[in-house]
Design a protein around this motif. Structure first.
Motif, PDB file in Angstrom:
ATOM      1  N   GLN A   1       0.841  -1.183   0.000  1.00  0.00           N
ATOM      2  CA  GLN A   1       0.000   0.000   0.000  1.00  0.00           C
ATOM      3  C   GLN A   1       0.886   1.246   0.000  1.00  0.00           C
ATOM      4  N   ILE A   2       0.373   2.339  -0.572  1.00  0.00           N
ATOM      5  CA  ILE A   2       1.117   3.586  -0.631  1.00  0.00           C
ATOM      6  C   ILE A   2       0.349   4.669   0.113  1.00  0.00           C
ATOM      7  N   VAL A   3       1.023   5.326   1.048  1.00  0.00           N
ATOM      8  CA  VAL A   3       0.454   6.461   1.777  1.00  0.00           C
ATOM      9  C   VAL A   3       1.302   7.688   1.448  1.00  0.00           C
ATOM     10  N   SER A   4       0.663   8.771   1.029  1.00  0.00           N
ATOM     11  CA  SER A   4       1.376  10.020   0.751  1.00  0.00           C
ATOM     12  C   SER A   4       1.233  10.952   1.950  1.00  0.00           C
ATOM     13  N   GLU A   5       2.363  11.426   2.472  1.00  0.00           N
ATOM     14  CA  GLU A   5       2.372  12.320   3.618  1.00  0.00           C
ATOM     15  C   GLU A   5       2.413  13.777   3.168  1.00  0.00           C
ATOM     16  N   GLY A   6       1.929  14.681   4.043  1.00  0.00           N
ATOM     17  CA  GLY A   6       2.075  16.108   3.790  1.00  0.00           C
ATOM     18  C   GLY A   6       1.150  16.656   2.731  1.00  0.00           C
ATOM     19  N   VAL A   7      -0.019  16.041   2.537  1.00  0.00           N
ATOM     20  CA  VAL A   7      -0.983  16.533   1.547  1.00  0.00           C
ATOM     21  C   VAL A   7      -1.679  17.768   2.122  1.00  0.00           C
ATOM     22  N   GLU A   8      -1.532  18.901   1.436  1.00  0.00           N
ATOM     23  CA  GLU A   8      -2.039  20.154   1.991  1.00  0.00           C
ATOM     24  C   GLU A   8      -2.985  20.900   1.061  1.00  0.00           C
ATOM     25  N   VAL A   9      -2.995  20.584  -0.236  1.00  0.00           N
ATOM     26  CA  VAL A   9      -3.867  21.297  -1.174  1.00  0.00           C
ATOM     27  C   VAL A   9      -4.593  20.291  -2.068  1.00  0.00           C
ATOM     28  N   GLU A  10      -5.723  20.753  -2.630  1.00  0.00           N
ATOM     29  CA  GLU A  10      -6.554  19.878  -3.448  1.00  0.00           C
ATOM     30  C   GLU A  10      -5.834  19.390  -4.702  1.00  0.00           C
ATOM     31  N   ASP A  11      -4.948  20.240  -5.266  1.00  0.00           N
ATOM     32  CA  ASP A  11      -4.259  19.834  -6.490  1.00  0.00           C
ATOM     33  C   ASP A  11      -3.388  18.605  -6.248  1.00  0.00           C
ATOM     34  N   GLN A  12      -2.786  18.513  -5.057  1.00  0.00           N
ATOM     35  CA  GLN A  12      -2.005  17.327  -4.716  1.00  0.00           C
ATOM     36  C   GLN A  12      -2.897  16.094  -4.671  1.00  0.00           C
ATOM     37  N   MET A  13      -4.096  16.250  -4.117  1.00  0.00           N
ATOM     38  CA  MET A  13      -5.043  15.132  -4.077  1.00  0.00           C
ATOM     39  C   MET A  13      -5.415  14.692  -5.490  1.00  0.00           C
ATOM     40  N   ARG A  14      -5.639  15.666  -6.375  1.00  0.00           N
ATOM     41  CA  ARG A  14      -6.019  15.340  -7.746  1.00  0.00           C
ATOM     42  C   ARG A  14      -4.945  14.506  -8.436  1.00  0.00           C
ATOM     43  N   VAL A  15      -3.689  14.935  -8.280  1.00  0.00           N
ATOM     44  CA  VAL A  15      -2.588  14.213  -8.921  1.00  0.00           C
ATOM     45  C   VAL A  15      -2.437  12.826  -8.310  1.00  0.00           C
ATOM     46  N   LEU A  16      -2.569  12.719  -6.996  1.00  0.00           N
ATOM     47  CA  LEU A  16      -2.410  11.425  -6.326  1.00  0.00           C
ATOM     48  C   LEU A  16      -3.518  10.454  -6.732  1.00  0.00           C
ATOM     49  N   ARG A  17      -4.712  10.973  -6.954  1.00  0.00           N
ATOM     50  CA  ARG A  17      -5.788  10.110  -7.460  1.00  0.00           C
ATOM     51  C   ARG A  17      -5.439   9.585  -8.846  1.00  0.00           C
ATOM     52  N   LYS A  18      -4.921  10.472  -9.683  1.00  0.00           N
ATOM     53  CA  LYS A  18      -4.553  10.072 -11.038  1.00  0.00           C
ATOM     54  C   LYS A  18      -3.474   9.003 -11.021  1.00  0.00           C
ATOM     55  N   LEU A  19      -2.562   9.082 -10.052  1.00  0.00           N
ATOM     56  CA  LEU A  19      -1.464   8.119  -9.959  1.00  0.00           C
ATOM     57  C   LEU A  19      -1.854   6.864  -9.180  1.00  0.00           C
ATOM     58  N   HIS A  20      -3.110   6.787  -8.743  1.00  0.00           N
ATOM     59  CA  HIS A  20      -3.642   5.602  -8.040  1.00  0.00           C
ATOM     60  C   HIS A  20      -2.942   5.374  -6.695  1.00  0.00           C
ATOM     61  N   CYS A  21      -2.638   6.481  -6.002  1.00  0.00           N
ATOM     62  CA  CYS A  21      -2.148   6.353  -4.624  1.00  0.00           C
ATOM     63  C   CYS A  21      -3.275   5.774  -3.766  1.00  0.00           C
ATOM     64  N   ASP A  22      -2.919   4.977  -2.764  1.00  0.00           N
ATOM     65  CA  ASP A  22      -3.932   4.301  -1.955  1.00  0.00           C
ATOM     66  C   ASP A  22      -4.516   5.193  -0.866  1.00  0.00           C
ATOM     67  N   SER A  23      -3.628   5.918  -0.145  1.00  0.00           N
ATOM     68  CA  SER A  23      -4.068   6.674   1.030  1.00  0.00           C
ATOM     69  C   SER A  23      -3.283   7.969   1.146  1.00  0.00           C
TER      70      SER A  23
ATOM     71  N   GLN B   1      -2.364  11.531   3.903  1.00  0.00           N
ATOM     72  CA  GLN B   1      -2.272  12.047   5.260  1.00  0.00           C
ATOM     73  C   GLN B   1      -1.741  13.467   5.160  1.00  0.00           C
ATOM     74  N   GLY B   2      -2.376  14.419   5.862  1.00  0.00           N
ATOM     75  CA  GLY B   2      -1.872  15.780   5.799  1.00  0.00           C
ATOM     76  C   GLY B   2      -2.878  16.796   6.298  1.00  0.00           C
ATOM     77  N   PHE B   3      -2.449  18.058   6.374  1.00  0.00           N
ATOM     78  CA  PHE B   3      -3.271  19.119   6.946  1.00  0.00           C
ATOM     79  C   PHE B   3      -4.540  19.379   6.145  1.00  0.00           C
ATOM     80  N   LEU B   4      -4.559  19.040   4.852  1.00  0.00           N
ATOM     81  CA  LEU B   4      -5.762  19.253   4.053  1.00  0.00           C
ATOM     82  C   LEU B   4      -6.957  18.516   4.648  1.00  0.00           C
ATOM     83  N   LEU B   5      -6.715  17.335   5.174  1.00  0.00           N
ATOM     84  CA  LEU B   5      -7.795  16.489   5.681  1.00  0.00           C
ATOM     85  C   LEU B   5      -7.846  16.431   7.200  1.00  0.00           C
ATOM     86  N   SER B   6      -6.692  16.505   7.839  1.00  0.00           N
ATOM     87  CA  SER B   6      -6.678  16.372   9.296  1.00  0.00           C
ATOM     88  C   SER B   6      -5.339  16.822   9.863  1.00  0.00           C
ATOM     89  N   ARG B   7      -5.410  17.634  10.911  1.00  0.00           N
ATOM     90  CA  ARG B   7      -4.208  17.993  11.657  1.00  0.00           C
ATOM     91  C   ARG B   7      -4.060  17.047  12.845  1.00  0.00           C
TER      92      ARG B   7
END
Length: 555
Positions: free
Chosen positions: A516-538, A540-546
């Motif tokens: 499984q792949i978890v991306s740390e430090g996700v803070e903006v929606e554009d990062q989420m968009r790219v990670l979805r495109k790359l099929h990241c699994d999970s 973690q970051g300030f965008l969703l939860s501190r």
């Protein structure tokens, strides 16, 4: 007339002359036999047809030059009279659809059907090249092209070791641009990026070839002075660097005024440990910034640093006995929005300092032996929290805890974890242990302990993945189920950045290893968009939860 062969060559040819079509077909790697005079293929196996996209009939109508048109490898290296016995050659070949494949060729001579021939076994090294490219990209900042934190650490170690060996001094400078957020707000991030590239280029031009200029943060640069005569000489360099910002930068028609805060430390005057020197220079830089910026500050003396460290050590001991440490939790989410689990983050309150950063007290705890008791408390507290959260839950929540390599190296560590699991009656699969890649430097010992814990059902994750590559060769041999991509790659994640290539490669590699792949430090929606495109699994970051106290988490 071709020259006569030596007895050794003749013997080698006789040795391979018994190859038959059956042996060709049964070879697990792509291979072929070709005539050295006409360069036409005489035999080719099914693996080769699959790799290159030709049918058997098409392949046998080709020459070797059809697979190596650019390098003309067959004529240049494999001519009919060239002495090639058991040659190993790296090159690039071309498939039917024009795809370039890096390959390693293992070539031997033989007589085949009365012809002088070559027997070639083909090893596709595409994955090896991908890993090498990944390593190269991972050592440089994607915006400026300067060395990043990973490569900087190597250069620091090299410079300080050389200084120690030669009885000389070396320096470290932390430079942070003042109020740079205003530049991004006023002119936009594109102009801000151009400013950072111009500052990086200017710093490189001002430094010597032996020195290193790295980008280590958003608007932070770190410089290694390979040789410096004295502490005073380092201050002269700092003053010269401040002069860079005396004139505005001209960027795309804008005249932009910048200033910087600089902190310095000198080996061995302010310490001999790389991390201590870096922390000291960084602390000096923040002193300069708090004093108003546009100035430099020297690191505290060794005596002062030792005094501060003793104070923090005593504070840790007091908090261990009084229960002063506590855990906060940051939620990890699947891309669907469902909760994957929590990461437990240790906090050390301090009366005058607020919270002491883990980056400050964890290295001290490892040096003075407190890390074992602190780590043991973290695991017990995490297990207690798991008992509370999962008492009435149909779908259990999991907690990830950070584990020091020094903890894993202890013979009694697995027993202590087992005792905590039994004490609070939790399922071991609810617990995930995060280790960094540096832990795997002691591979054999670490592997034994990891396997022992994995046999209990505990899962393992590699934290900050991508910031070191000593573990790539070991990943398949360790009970690792998760890779956590370091936040430094996520910070500048866009489809046109080097970070994109690195993150894409890590995700693909992890998935190929069933991780499984978890991306740390996700803070903006554009990062989420790219990670979805790359099929990241999970994520973690300030965008969703501190990170918050457990009481503030609603499950």
């Amino acid at each position: 007339m071709p020259p006569k062969r030596s007895r050794q060559e003749q013997a080698r040819v006789r040795k391979t002359s018994h190859i038959t079509p059956i042996l060709v077909a049964s070879n697990p790697l792509p291979m072929w036999i070709y005539d050295v005079e006409s360069l036409r293929f005489l035999e080719v196996n099914e693996h080769a047809t699959h790799l290159y996209g030709y049918t058997q009939e098409e392949f046998l109508s080709l020459t070797v030059n059809d697979l190596f048109p650019e390098s003309d490898l067959s004529k240049a290296e494999h001519g009919p009279y060239t002495k090639l016995i058991d040659i190993e050659q790296k090159t690039v070949s071309t498939t039917k659809d024009g795809t370039l494949i890096p390959v390693k060729l293992h070539v031997s001579e033989l007589r085949y059907r009365g012809k002088q021939a070559r027997y070639v076994v083909v090893e596709d090294v595409t994955e090896m090249h991908s890993v090498q490219e990944l390593v190269r990209l991972a050592h440089h900042d994607d915006l400026t092209g300067l060395p990043n934190r990973i490569l900087l650490k190597q250069r620091m170690a090299e410079s300080f070791n050389a200084a120690k060996k030669n009885g000389r001094r070396a320096g470290l400078i932390c430079l942070d641009l003042d109020r740079f957020k205003q530049i991004n707000d006023w002119y936009g991030h594109a102009i801000g990026d151009e400013c950072l590239k111009e500052v990086g280029s200017t710093l490189v031009r001002r430094m010597r070839g032996m020195d290193t200029v790295a980008r280590t943060g958003g608007e932070e640069f770190t410089l290694v002075l390979a040789e410096v005569e004295s502490v005073e000489a380092a201050e002269v360099v700092a003053k010269a660097l401040l002069q860079i910002f005396s004139s505005p930068l001209e960027v795309e028609g804008h005249s932009i005024s910048l200033s910087a805060s600089i902190g310095m430390s000198v080996f061995p005057d302010h310490g001999t440990d790389d991390s201590v020197l870096w922390r000291s220079a960084d602390a000096a830089m923040y002193r300069a910034k708090r004093a108003g910026g546009n100035r430099h500050a020297m690191a505290a003396s060794i005596t002062t640093v030792m005094s501060e460290n003793i104070g923090i050590e005593n504070h840790m001991r007091e908090n261990l006995s009084s229960g002063g440490f506590h855990l906060q939790y940051q939620t990890q989410y699947f891309m669907s929005g469902q909760i994957r689990g929590m990461e437990a983050l240790i906090r050390l309150p301090h009366g005058s300092l607020g919270f002491v950063s883990p980056d400050r007290f964890i290295p001290l705890a490892e040096e003075n032996g407190l890390i074992h008791n602190i780590g043991k408390w973290v695991i017990q507290e995490a297990c207690r929290q798991l008992m509370i959260w999962n008492r009435d839950r149909e779908v259990p929540v999991c907690i990830a805890v950070n584990v020091s390599p020094l903890q894993l190296m202890r013979d009694d560590f697995a027993d202590e974890v087992r005792e905590a699991i039994l004490e609070f009656g939790i399922d071991p699969t609810w617990l995930e242990m995060e280790i960094t890649e540096r832990a795997i430097l002691n591979f054999d010992e670490i592997a034994k302990r990891m396997i022992s814990l994995a046999n209990l059902g505990i899962r393992f994750a590699i934290d900050d993945f991508g910031t070191g590559y000593s573990s790539l060769q070991h990943l398949q041999r360790l009970p690792v189920s998760t890779l956590k991509i370091d936040r430094s790659f996520i910070q500048r994640l866009s489809e046109s950045s080097r970070s994109y290539s690195i993150v894409k490669a890590i995700i693909a590699m992890g998935h190929s290893l069933q991780m499984q792949i978890v991306s740390e430090g996700v803070e903006v929606e554009d990062q989420m968009r790219v990670l979805r495109k790359l099929h990241c699994d999970s994520v973690q970051g300030f965008l969703l939860s501190r990170p918050v106290d457990p009481e503030a988490i609603s499950l």
